[in-house]
Structures are given as C-alpha cells and as structure tokens.
Motif scaffolding. Sequence first.
Motif, PDB file in Angstrom:
ATOM      1  N   ASP A  40      -6.954  -2.277  -1.275  1.00  0.00           N
ATOM      2  CA  ASP A  40      -5.598  -1.803  -0.951  1.00  0.00           C
ATOM      3  C   ASP A  40      -4.576  -2.825  -1.449  1.00  0.00           C
ATOM      4  O   ASP A  40      -4.762  -4.031  -1.279  1.00  0.00           O
ATOM      5  CB  ASP A  40      -5.417  -1.571   0.553  1.00  0.00           C
ATOM      6  N   ARG A  41      -3.512  -2.299  -2.033  1.00  0.00           N
ATOM      7  CA  ARG A  41      -2.485  -3.200  -2.579  1.00  0.00           C
ATOM      8  C   ARG A  41      -1.707  -3.888  -1.456  1.00  0.00           C
ATOM      9  O   ARG A  41      -1.039  -4.895  -1.676  1.00  0.00           O
ATOM     10  CB  ARG A  41      -1.540  -2.441  -3.500  1.00  0.00           C
TER      11      ARG A  41
ATOM     12  N   ALA B 245      -1.514  -5.759   2.352  1.00  0.00           N
ATOM     13  CA  ALA B 245      -2.332  -6.498   3.324  1.00  0.00           C
ATOM     14  C   ALA B 245      -2.122  -5.838   4.687  1.00  0.00           C
ATOM     15  O   ALA B 245      -0.986  -5.631   5.108  1.00  0.00           O
ATOM     16  CB  ALA B 245      -1.908  -7.955   3.360  1.00  0.00           C
TER      17      ALA B 245
ATOM     18  N   ARG C  76      -0.100  -2.946   7.724  1.00  0.00           N
ATOM     19  CA  ARG C  76       1.018  -2.743   6.804  1.00  0.00           C
ATOM     20  C   ARG C  76       1.890  -1.593   7.316  1.00  0.00           C
ATOM     21  O   ARG C  76       1.434  -0.704   8.030  1.00  0.00           O
ATOM     22  CB  ARG C  76       0.519  -2.448   5.383  1.00  0.00           C
TER      23      ARG C  76
ATOM     24  N   ASN D 147      -7.584  -7.152  -0.666  1.00  0.00           N
ATOM     25  CA  ASN D 147      -6.170  -6.919  -0.962  1.00  0.00           C
ATOM     26  C   ASN D 147      -5.978  -6.979  -2.481  1.00  0.00           C
ATOM     27  O   ASN D 147      -5.950  -8.046  -3.078  1.00  0.00           O
ATOM     28  CB  ASN D 147      -5.346  -8.003  -0.260  1.00  0.00           C
ATOM     29  N   HIS D 148      -5.899  -5.808  -3.116  1.00  0.00           N
ATOM     30  CA  HIS D 148      -5.884  -5.751  -4.578  1.00  0.00           C
ATOM     31  C   HIS D 148      -5.167  -4.486  -5.026  1.00  0.00           C
ATOM     32  O   HIS D 148      -5.499  -3.392  -4.564  1.00  0.00           O
ATOM     33  CB  HIS D 148      -7.333  -5.733  -5.105  1.00  0.00           C
ATOM     34  N   LYS D 149      -4.217  -4.599  -5.910  1.00  0.00           N
ATOM     35  CA  LYS D 149      -3.548  -3.415  -6.459  1.00  0.00           C
ATOM     36  C   LYS D 149      -4.325  -2.906  -7.678  1.00  0.00           C
ATOM     37  O   LYS D 149      -4.448  -3.626  -8.685  1.00  0.00           O
ATOM     38  CB  LYS D 149      -2.108  -3.754  -6.862  1.00  0.00           C
TER      39      LYS D 149
END
Length: 330
Positions: free
Chosen positions: A33-34, A36, A39, A109-111
């Motif tokens: 998920d972009r 954290a 959110r 946590n990654h777009k």
Amino acid sequence: MQTADAIVVGGGPAGSTCAWKLRAAGLEVIVLDRAAFPRTKLCAGWVTPEALRDLELDPGDYPHRFLTFEELHLHWKVLSTKPRTRQHSIRRFEFDDYLLRRADAKVVNHKVRDIHRDNGDYVVDGEFRCKYLVGAGGTACPVYRTFFSERHPRNSGLQTATYEQEFAYDWKDPTCHLWFFDAGLPGYAWYVPKADGYINVGLGGIAEQIKHRNGHLRDHWRDFVGKLKRRGLVRYDAYNPSGYSYYLRGSVDAVSDGNAYIIGDAVGLATRDMCEGIGPAVRSGLLAAHSIVTGEAYSLAGIGTLSGDSFASRLLERSFARAAEAVPGS
Ligand SMILES: Cc1cc2nc3c(=O)[nH]c(=O)nc-3n(C[C@H](O)[C@H](O)[C@H](O)COP(=O)(O)OP(=O)(O)OC[C@H]3O[C@@H](n4cnc5c(N)ncnc54)[C@H](O)[C@@H]3O)c2cc1C
C-alpha cells in the motif's frame, strides 16, 4: 526480490479481506500500500450488518469507535421519515487499520508503479514476485490500469464526485441524517455521527450530472453546511473538505485475467442507489480469495447492485441510471 504466493495491491477493505482469507488458507501474502496505516480514507463510514457478517466481525470484539443507529432520518424536499433499520458507523482511519492487522499478511509501504509478467509470475516494480496478483488499489488501482482498463474502460456516467469532512465534534443528535436531491444536488448529503465525539458530514452525486447542471460541489457544500448550522445540527466554522471520486456498479464482466484479479473500487462496485462501497468491496475480496484457493471462477454474481429497496433507493437508482444511459457500456 521479495516473493509470495499472492500480492495484494491496496490494503483497504477489499484488499485486507482478500488477504485475510488467503492467509487463512495457508498462502504467503504480501499487501503493498502506498499509504502507511493507519491512513485517512475519505468515507462517511456507514457500515451495514451484511458487511459485518461477511467480515465475521462481532461489534462486541471491535476495539474502536462503533455506533449503531436503530433508525435513519431521511429527508426529501419538505418530507421527512424515520424508517427503522439497524445500521452502523465506524471511522475508516481505525476500521481499515484493524482489518489489515487482522489479515495477518506481510504489509509493505510501497507505491506500485510498474507490473509485468515473467515466466507466468507477476513482477511488481522489479522488487516483488508472485503467482497471484490482486488489484485492490481503489479508483486509481495500477492492476486495473495494467491489465483491465482497455478491455473494461470505466463508464464516466457512473463516476461519483464527493466532498466531505470528518472531525472531532461533540454532536448532540445521535441519528444518521440523509438529505436526497437537496437544493438540486443529483445525489445526497449526509450527517453521520461516530462514537466518542466524531462526526462525518458530506455530499456526493454523479459527476456528469453535477457538471451538466452547471453545478459545483463547493456551492452545494456551502448550502449544506449552512443548513446544518441553521438546524443546530453542526455549529462549526473551520471546514476544510476534501473530494474523492469512485465508480458505481456498471456491467463489469472482466474481473480476472490469468492469475490477476480486481476487487472493490478497482472494479467500480459501489451500489447504484446509496453509493455504498464497503460491503461490495469486502464481498469481492472474499470471492476473489475463494477463486484463488479453489480454482473456481471469480464472478460478481453474488454482489448486490442496490443497498436498499425503499422509495428513496429506487429514486436514486433511476436518477443515477439516467446519467449512465447516456454513456455506452453502462
Ligand atoms: C466521500 C465518500 C464517502 C463514502 N461513504 C461510504 C459509506 O459511508 N459507506 C460505504 O459503504 N461506502 C462509502 N464510500 C465508498 C467506500 O469508501 C469505497 O467504496 C471503499 O473504500 C472501497 O474499498 P477498497 O478497498 O476497494 O478501496 P480503498 O478503501 O480506496 O483502498 C485502496 C487502497 O489502495 C491503496 N493504493 C492506491 N493506489 C496504490 C498504488 N499505486 N500502490 C499501492 N497502494 C495503492 C490506497 O492507499 C488505499 O489504501 C464512500 C466514498 C467516498 C469517497
């Protein structure tokens, strides 16, 4: 390279539900998920008993703000009615984080930007590899964009536009109010109290209809918060609303491609009357997980297109459908 049996892009209710069921079946799962978590997610936070049942969630076990309404207060022009119905409110900030933790998947946590196929696997941004890929990234889902957008272009006649704000507020009226078609809004406005001093107020409708009427949500918002003040429901002067757009359910049939799936807002599954998206997102997450685990086809047949069967529901559906009819593919 991080590898897993399945990668789920997006940790909202659709993605976390799918990940939860895949983990329960013994698969290794990474959720990307972009944002954290916890959110912010723009949403009124109305949850139905059906969605809670699908989530196997007993309100007594839920550790965050949870409020139950035994009736709704519906307004249409000068008419008001209070149908008895059991509905709930949560704060998405808390709810989504709770569901994602409960899923027991690895969360990164990654777009996501780039996805390609390699020897039958999916490779995400050159960093993650999996056999099954689930797109749960909402309206802007990169899995939808990469594998589904050409075959299943979105229907602009079903695109909603919304404006809302959630804030700490010592509300006095514990009922959920809904105003339909107020002041020319082709949709509805809401007042949704949350447990322990929070509230969400907002409005939305079909974007093309709002534009067609030369309207702007900002103007509807100004009228709406003025009305809340006049009625003594919310006396607040620090509004700073935000907008978000998502799609109502169209005639979507392309929801899997090889081992890639799309669920929730990535498909556009919100109901065609109340624009309810959490329940359909959860249900589609369950269905996609079932398909991955059993090899059975993934179909949307078990997901309802309407939230209710009231007069207001049918009016809303008809009003939204009129806009969609103007656009091919609805
Ligand atoms: C103002 C408003 C009010 C609403 N009110 C209600 C309501 O009261 N009740 C209801 O049932 N529905 C409501 N909805 C609809 C509901 O919020 C959505 O249908 C629901 O959140 C869909 O869940 P989802 O898991 O598919 O997507 P989301 O909850 O949007 O989750 C998608 C996730 O994907 C992540 N993501 C996106 N792009 C990427 C990327 N490139 N890489 C990695 N991660 C990515 C995002 O960060 C996000 O966490 C409302 C919507 C709006 C806008």
